[in-house]
Motif scaffolding. Structure first.
Motif, PDB file in Angstrom:
ATOM      1  N   TRP A 330     -95.428  31.775 -54.436  1.00 45.94           N
ATOM      2  CA  TRP A 330     -95.021  33.147 -54.753  1.00 45.94           C
ATOM      3  C   TRP A 330     -93.956  33.573 -53.746  1.00 45.94           C
ATOM      4  N   PRO A 331     -92.698  33.590 -54.152  1.00 47.90           N
ATOM      5  CA  PRO A 331     -91.636  33.949 -53.214  1.00 47.90           C
ATOM      6  C   PRO A 331     -91.504  35.457 -53.096  1.00 47.90           C
ATOM      7  N   CYS A 332     -90.681  35.884 -52.189  1.00 47.02           N
ATOM      8  CA  CYS A 332     -90.244  37.282 -52.172  1.00 47.02           C
ATOM      9  C   CYS A 332     -88.732  37.291 -52.365  1.00 47.02           C
ATOM     10  N   ASN A 333     -88.186  38.424 -52.697  1.00 44.70           N
ATOM     11  CA  ASN A 333     -86.747  38.526 -52.921  1.00 44.70           C
ATOM     12  C   ASN A 333     -86.009  38.677 -51.593  1.00 44.70           C
ATOM     13  N   PRO A 334     -84.763  38.200 -51.525  1.00 50.33           N
ATOM     14  CA  PRO A 334     -84.001  38.267 -50.269  1.00 50.33           C
ATOM     15  C   PRO A 334     -83.636  39.699 -49.905  1.00 50.33           C
ATOM     16  N   GLU A 335     -83.530  39.931 -48.622  1.00 47.35           N
ATOM     17  CA  GLU A 335     -83.253  41.268 -48.111  1.00 47.35           C
ATOM     18  C   GLU A 335     -81.910  41.803 -48.612  1.00 47.35           C
ATOM     19  N   GLU A 336     -80.913  40.912 -48.735  1.00 45.76           N
ATOM     20  CA  GLU A 336     -79.587  41.357 -49.174  1.00 45.76           C
ATOM     21  C   GLU A 336     -79.637  41.971 -50.567  1.00 45.76           C
ATOM     22  N   GLU A 337     -80.415  41.362 -51.468  1.00 45.16           N
ATOM     23  CA  GLU A 337     -80.474  41.864 -52.841  1.00 45.16           C
ATOM     24  C   GLU A 337     -81.280  43.152 -52.916  1.00 45.16           C
ATOM     25  N   ILE A 338     -82.306  43.271 -52.082  1.00 47.16           N
ATOM     26  CA  ILE A 338     -83.089  44.512 -52.034  1.00 47.16           C
ATOM     27  C   ILE A 338     -82.206  45.664 -51.581  1.00 47.16           C
ATOM     28  N   ARG A 339     -81.450  45.431 -50.522  1.00 46.70           N
ATOM     29  CA  ARG A 339     -80.558  46.485 -50.008  1.00 46.70           C
ATOM     30  C   ARG A 339     -79.495  46.851 -51.039  1.00 46.70           C
ATOM     31  N   ARG A 340     -78.924  45.839 -51.700  1.00 46.08           N
ATOM     32  CA  ARG A 340     -77.874  46.087 -52.692  1.00 46.08           C
ATOM     33  C   ARG A 340     -78.390  46.957 -53.837  1.00 46.08           C
ATOM     34  N   LEU A 341     -79.617  46.699 -54.284  1.00 45.20           N
ATOM     35  CA  LEU A 341     -80.178  47.457 -55.401  1.00 45.20           C
ATOM     36  C   LEU A 341     -80.504  48.894 -54.979  1.00 45.20           C
ATOM     37  N   ARG A 379     -89.331  43.787 -53.285  1.00 49.84           N
ATOM     38  CA  ARG A 379     -89.461  42.544 -52.511  1.00 49.84           C
ATOM     39  C   ARG A 379     -90.490  41.600 -53.129  1.00 49.84           C
ATOM     40  N   HIS A 380     -91.632  42.128 -53.555  1.00 48.48           N
ATOM     41  CA  HIS A 380     -92.760  41.264 -53.919  1.00 48.48           C
ATOM     42  C   HIS A 380     -93.126  41.241 -55.400  1.00 48.48           C
ATOM     43  N   HIS A 381     -92.640  42.168 -56.186  1.00 46.39           N
ATOM     44  CA  HIS A 381     -93.200  42.306 -57.533  1.00 46.39           C
ATOM     45  C   HIS A 381     -92.214  42.153 -58.691  1.00 46.39           C
ATOM     46  N   LEU A 382     -90.937  42.342 -58.461  1.00 48.70           N
ATOM     47  CA  LEU A 382     -89.975  42.368 -59.562  1.00 48.70           C
ATOM     48  C   LEU A 382     -88.880  41.325 -59.367  1.00 48.70           C
ATOM     49  N   GLU A 383     -88.434  40.733 -60.475  1.00 46.15           N
ATOM     50  CA  GLU A 383     -87.391  39.698 -60.445  1.00 46.15           C
ATOM     51  C   GLU A 383     -86.019  40.370 -60.361  1.00 46.15           C
ATOM     52  N   ILE A 384     -85.636  40.789 -59.173  1.00 50.93           N
ATOM     53  CA  ILE A 384     -84.361  41.496 -59.037  1.00 50.93           C
ATOM     54  C   ILE A 384     -83.173  40.535 -58.912  1.00 50.93           C
ATOM     55  N   LEU A 455     -86.793  45.238 -65.389  1.00 50.97           N
ATOM     56  CA  LEU A 455     -86.943  44.033 -64.571  1.00 50.97           C
ATOM     57  C   LEU A 455     -88.216  43.280 -64.934  1.00 50.97           C
ATOM     58  N   LEU A 456     -88.141  41.962 -64.883  1.00 49.95           N
ATOM     59  CA  LEU A 456     -89.312  41.123 -65.113  1.00 49.95           C
ATOM     60  C   LEU A 456     -90.236  41.172 -63.909  1.00 49.95           C
ATOM     61  N   SER A 457     -91.493  40.848 -64.131  1.00 48.39           N
ATOM     62  CA  SER A 457     -92.416  40.672 -63.015  1.00 48.39           C
ATOM     63  C   SER A 457     -92.056  39.389 -62.271  1.00 48.39           C
ATOM     64  N   LEU A 458     -92.150  39.432 -60.954  1.00 48.51           N
ATOM     65  CA  LEU A 458     -91.873  38.244 -60.150  1.00 48.51           C
ATOM     66  C   LEU A 458     -92.937  37.193 -60.447  1.00 48.51           C
ATOM     67  N   GLN A 459     -92.487  35.971 -60.698  1.00 51.75           N
ATOM     68  CA  GLN A 459     -93.387  34.891 -61.096  1.00 51.75           C
ATOM     69  C   GLN A 459     -93.393  33.780 -60.051  1.00 51.75           C
ATOM     70  N   PRO A 460     -94.469  32.997 -60.012  1.00 52.55           N
ATOM     71  CA  PRO A 460     -94.490  31.861 -59.084  1.00 52.55           C
ATOM     72  C   PRO A 460     -93.604  30.739 -59.607  1.00 52.55           C
ATOM     73  N   ARG A 461     -93.178  29.887 -58.694  1.00 55.56           N
ATOM     74  CA  ARG A 461     -92.474  28.657 -59.068  1.00 55.56           C
ATOM     75  C   ARG A 461     -93.399  27.503 -58.712  1.00 55.56           C
ATOM     76  N   TYR A 462     -93.509  26.549 -59.641  1.00 56.19           N
ATOM     77  CA  TYR A 462     -94.481  25.469 -59.466  1.00 56.19           C
ATOM     78  C   TYR A 462     -93.828  24.200 -58.936  1.00 56.19           C
ATOM     79  N   TYR A 463     -94.558  23.547 -58.039  1.00 56.63           N
ATOM     80  CA  TYR A 463     -94.138  22.266 -57.475  1.00 56.63           C
ATOM     81  C   TYR A 463     -95.278  21.266 -57.623  1.00 56.63           C
ATOM     82  N   SER A 464     -94.918  20.031 -57.925  1.00 50.91           N
ATOM     83  CA  SER A 464     -95.929  18.974 -57.939  1.00 50.91           C
ATOM     84  C   SER A 464     -96.354  18.701 -56.507  1.00 50.91           C
ATOM     85  N   ILE A 465     -97.636  18.660 -56.270  1.00 51.68           N
ATOM     86  CA  ILE A 465     -98.141  18.396 -54.918  1.00 51.68           C
ATOM     87  C   ILE A 465     -97.884  16.931 -54.579  1.00 51.68           C
TER      88      ILE A 465
END
Length: 701
Positions: A330-341, A379-384, A455-465
């Motif tokens: 579960w990532p968070c969005n980068p600070e630059e994009e949060i500030r820009r929005l 930062r944590h909930h929306l796909e900005i 905006l979409l809900s922020l989603q996880p990205r999956y990786y093979s372990i």
């Protein structure tokens, strides 16, 4: 000698006769009698004496958005969708089957537009909230709309499991659905071999059972980012159908589906930091937990590409994994994009103020917890950081702060060709679009509800372990390629892979890319790296056979080798302790041996350990004059592959979907020639192997 001091009157009357028949002769006998009586007491009373109910028991089964103050504070009244439609006076239901949230968003938006444009009372429904059998009870005066996603190798989303099982029974039982009227849209990716398979399976079953398709099914293709445009095209057909059915279309102004209320400044002392309001622990997915980063290293740097190896500690969390499973980061969005929005919206000064979200439409689910802040939501909930659809251009136009901004939005929004030219040359996020349309004046009249709805809900990205649960049961390793794509001829249009850059930033490893890594806010821990990431484990069917002597064919390219690293490590361990191990044929492809051959030293050591049990065949696409890909090597070794499959080997393919599709074609062509099979016979042969779990794929677009 000790004696018993409890009274017979302390026990239920039903135990009195039993007590008188038991005469303890010693301390040991007495203890045994007491334990027996207590057990009997527990059985008879069903634990009512000491079994105190947990006041928080219900919380374990509530959806997170309920806990966060969402409107869905009560469970669905009925699991019968036909009954629900009658009780709510709904004219149609818009079912969604979604893995990443896109189908859910489209379904909720469509249900609102049905009401606002045509006065059709539509219910947006999660397929898992209703019993699929009740779909057949929907009366002919109403109709159902299905928006169904296909992911992986033709797999249905998790919440579509009930529908998936039901349509198979409908077909097998020859059930009749003559009164059911429906429309269907599938979301998929044509890079995958089984493109939109879920849509076809469901629609075919409904048709065979006598249901009526009001318009032909349609498929949205995300191979080139066309999902939104394909949806709009299908929706135009749906609205044309409504007009033909006698519904009168009306133009409407924006109507919010949520109400946002900021709290007084003195109340903004603390606010919760949730990762997701939608994720639910289930039989296939664990809870989200913070995992400490224990170590990390760079596997290669080549040009603007980085590949990192990260080890995460499961610690004391009640989360485990099995070899071959996936980890959802579960990532968070980068600070630059949060500030820009925030700057574009003119809300920088309110970034830390608490607000609550109340849903006004019972079919909608909140995307953010309540209360929260703009900073936390972005930062944590929306796909900005995601691209903006052409429809959003049109929807934004009425709120434009200047006439020039409105004209610009309408110009691109009404012209698909111009829109595609713009988005192919510039990475357009919501914040960048707002700045592009109005570089000087902020969008102060744009409702915040519109922003949260768009905006979409922020989603996880999956990786093979890439670790083995047998060797490292409490450590999970990730192999992540850091993705950065720069649009040619532009200066500010680098598309940063959100989660891969988030992971790179968390490792504190330097980036070899010419463009700086975005900055992210990380949660510190007491780990070696000083950071942690939020993640959950998702079960996978990509598993080693139970019998270690079963031969394996492993086909991979790039980071697709990740699960095979775990497979080989596990087999090497078994071989080292004297267990029988079957022959393994590994195909691995990358650009060149010098630039991006990941885990090369580990492969060589495993080869030394396993000896003739492991054969490694490499393919390099950018080495020398001739490009050689994994599928080319598989074709060249097809006789060996077929021989192993006929001998009972398990075959696994991991990597990009396009590679897997090419590998499938090469093997099928070889089987057709070697076995003298026709097209239908080859398909039956491959389907039989896949059904028995002898041919598995773990691929991505």
């Amino acid at each position: 000698m000790s004696t018993f001091n409890f009274q017979i009157t302390d026990l239920p009357a039903s135990l009195h006769p039993l007590l008188h028949t038991i005469q303890p002769a010693s301390t040991a006998d007495g203890v045994a009698v007491l334990l027996f009586l207590l057990s009997a007491l527990g059985y008879i009373t069903r634990g009512r004496i000491w079994d105190k109910s947990d006041p928080n028991y219900r919380v374990y089964f509530e959806r997170p958005q309920v806990l966060d103050g969402g409107s869905h504070s009560t469970a669905t009244a009925t699991r019968n969708i036909a009954q629900r439609l009658e009780e709510g006076n709904y004219q149609c239901v818009v079912f969604w089957g979604s893995q990443s949230g896109t189908s859910e968003r489209l379904a909720e938006g469509l249900s609102r537009e049905c009401a606002s444009h045509f006065g059709i009372n539509a219910l947006a429904a999660d397929l898992s909230d209703y019993d699929a059998e009740s779909i057949g009870q929907i009366s002919k005066e109403k109709f159902a709309i299905f928006i169904l996603s296909t992911y992986g190798e033709g797999d249905p989303s998790d919440n579509t499991a009930g529908l998936w099982d039901w349509v198979k029974r409908v077909k097998d039982d020859n059930s009749k659905l003559h009164e059911l009227r429906y429309l269907a849209l599938g979301l998929g990716n044509s890079n995958y071999k089984y493109y939109n398979r879920v849509l076809d399976v469901v629609a075919d079953a409904l048709d065979d059972a006598g249901a009526t398709a009001l318009i032909p099914r349609q498929k949205a293709d995300d191979a080139n980012g066309g999902t939104e445009e394909d949806f709009q095209s299908w929706k135009d057909n749906v609205f044309a159908l409504f007009r033909g059915m006698g519904y009168e279309e009306k133009s409407v102004e924006y109507q919010p589906s949520i109400n946002i209320q900021f709290t007084a400044p003195e109340e903004t002392k603390t606010h919760p930091h949730h990762v997701s309001v939608h994720h639910q622990k289930s039989s296939t997915c664990s809870a989200i937990v913070p995992l400490a980063i224990k170590s990390s290293r760079e596997l290669f740097t080549a040009g603007d590409r980085n590949c990192v190896h990260m080890e995460l500690d499961l610690g004391h969390h009640e989360v485990g994994y099995k070899t071959g499973d996936h980890i959802g980061i579960w990532p968070c969005n980068p600070e630059e994009e949060i500030r820009r929005l925030l700057e574009a919206l003119g809300l920088e000064h309110r970034r830390q103020e608490l607000f609550t979200v109340e849903t006004l439409d019972e079919t909608s689910k909140p995307k953010v917890p309540s209360p929260t802040t703009l900073e936390t939501a972005f930062r944590h909930h929306l796909e900005i950081c995601g691209p903006v659809s052409r429809k959003t251009f049109l929807d934004l136009a009425p709120f434009a702060p200047t006439p020039e901004a409105k004209a610009m939005l309408l110009g691109f929004g009404k012209d698909r060709e111009r829109y595609e030219q713009l988005t192919s040359a510039t990475h357009i996020t919501l914040a960048r679009l707002l700045h592009l349309a109005s570089p000087e004046k902020p969008w102060t009249v744009l409702p915040l509800s519109f922003v949260l709805e768009s905006l979409l809900s922020l989603q996880p990205r999956y990786y093979s372990i890439s670790s083995s649960s047998v060797i490292a049961p409490r450590r999970i390793t990730i192999t992540a390629l850091v993705v950065n794509r720069t649009i040619p001829g532009t200066s500010d249009s680098t598309i940063h892979g959100l989660t891969s850059n988030y992971l790179l930033s968390a490792t504190k490893l330097p980036s070899n890319a010419s463009i700086p890594t975005p900055s992210f806010q990380h949660t510190n821990s007491e780990s070696v790296e000083g950071g942690r990431v939020f993640a959950h484990v998702r079960k996978s069917k990509f598993k080693l056979p139970i019998t270690s002597s079963t031969p394996l064919i492993l086909i991979s390219a790039g980071t697709g080798f990740a699960p095979f690293r775990a497979f080989l490590a596990e087999r090497a361990k078994l071989h080292a302790i004297g267990k029988p191990v079957g022959k393994m044929l590994l195909f691995f492809g990358c650009r060149s041996a010098d630039s991006d051959f990941i885990y090369q030293e580990e492969m060589e050591k495993m080869k030394e350990s396993l000896g003739e049990k492991l054969e490694i065949i490499t393919a390099f696409s950018r080495e020398g004059d001739r490009k050689v890909y994994v599928q080319d090597r598989v074709a060249a070794q097809s006789s060996k592959v077929l021989e192993m499959l006929d001998a009972g080997a398990n075959m696994y393919i991991c990597g990009k979907a396009s590679m897997a599709r090419e590998v499938d074609m090469k093997i099928e062509e070889a089987a057709s020639e070697a076995k003298g099979l026709g097209e239908a016979e080859v398909k039956a042969w491959t389907d039989a192997l896949k059904k028995r779990g002898k041919w598995r794929a773990d691929v991505w677009g």
